[in-house]
Design a protein around this motif. Structure first.
Motif: not given
Length: 271
Positions: A63-66, A71-76, A82-86, A88-92
């Motif tokens: 449920r959390l990963m979905r 939101c674009g913070y994780v991608r399947q 599951y991988a970290l999503g794009p 996060l780049i702007r936040l980083g």
């Protein structure tokens, strides 16, 4: 991340369903915890791995990963992992700029106490990125553009940061980046570089001795317990950054690194 050990315990039945025992929102704490676990695992994981490492049941993680995917913070991935999503780049990138802003007063102290240009750099993937600099007041001084990216094997900050990694991870990084020679003094052998990292761990600081640029010496230390791998350094002409100056400067570098670490742990100066 949970703010206390109590948040790892089952929520009290009388507590609101979406509230963490620490007073925060439990679902948010769990989501950020999963993101950090993904980062620690190299950026890509399966749900079962997250369940084992976090202790959360699979339905909760799913449920959390979905939500994070939406939101674009994780991608399947195609393989269902599951991988970290794009997003996060702007936040980083924003966080890196803020980290540099917080570091500037400490770098300014380094300049005042050593007379040489002070820098802060992060390990971003396989590269070193400079996020802050305060220049020396000398007419002859070193200048590195904030945002500049370099390979770690030829820099003092790179050595300071890689010294904390296992040897097999360092070898893997070097195999990906290669070890091009910036000068005739650049270390270009993985074995020689690992030997240099042993010296960094023994002495507590790293040296770039004409390895990135002829005529320039750099002294660097890592920032202990930094939320992201970070190091600070001073750099100047080899004629000024002598062995005698090194003995006086390293304790100053180490002390300011500790103070910066404490400031970052409290969410920045003045927190």
């Amino acid at each position: 991340m949970p703010t206390s050990s109590a948040s790892d315990a089952p929520a009290d039945a009388s507590a609101p369903k979406n509230s963490a025992p620490s007073g925060g929102v439990q679902s948010l704490e769990r989501a950020f915890d999963l993101l950090e676990r993904m980062a620690d695992a190299g950026g890509e994981v399966g749900l079962s791995e997250l369940s084992v490492s976090s202790g959360l049941p699979l339905p909760t993680i799913h449920r959390l990963m979905r939500t994070l995917v939406a939101c674009g913070y994780v991608r399947q991935q195609a393989n269902r992992r599951y991988a970290l999503g794009p997003r996060l780049i702007r936040l980083g990138e924003s966080a890196s700029r803020l980290l540099g802003t917080w570091a500037r007063p400490y770098l300014a102290r380094l300049v005042e106490e050593t007379g040489e240009t002070a820098n802060m750099a992060l390990l971003d993937g396989d590269e070193i990125v400079y996020v802050a600099q305060v220049p020396s007041k000398h007419s002859m001084r070193m200048f590195t553009e904030v945002g500049r990216r370099v390979l770690p094997h030829s820099t003092g900050v790179g050595k300071a940061l890689l010294a904390h990694l296992p040897a097999n991870e360092v070898r893997a990084l070097l195999s990906r980046t290669g070890m091009p020679a910036a000068t005739e003094k650049t270390i270009t052998s993985p074995d020689a570089f690992l030997t240099a990292l042993e010296e960094v761990r023994r002495s507590g600081y790293a040296v770039d001795d004409n390895e990135q640029e002829i005529g320039v010496r750099c002294l660097a230390v890592s920032v202990p317990d930094s939320p992201t791998a970070a190091a600070i350094s001073i750099s100047g002409p080899a004629g000024r950054v002598t062995e005698e100056m090194t003995e006086k400067t390293v304790p100053v570098l180490q002390q300011i690194a500790v103070e910066l670490s404490e400031a970052l742990a409290s969410s920045g100066p003045g927190a």
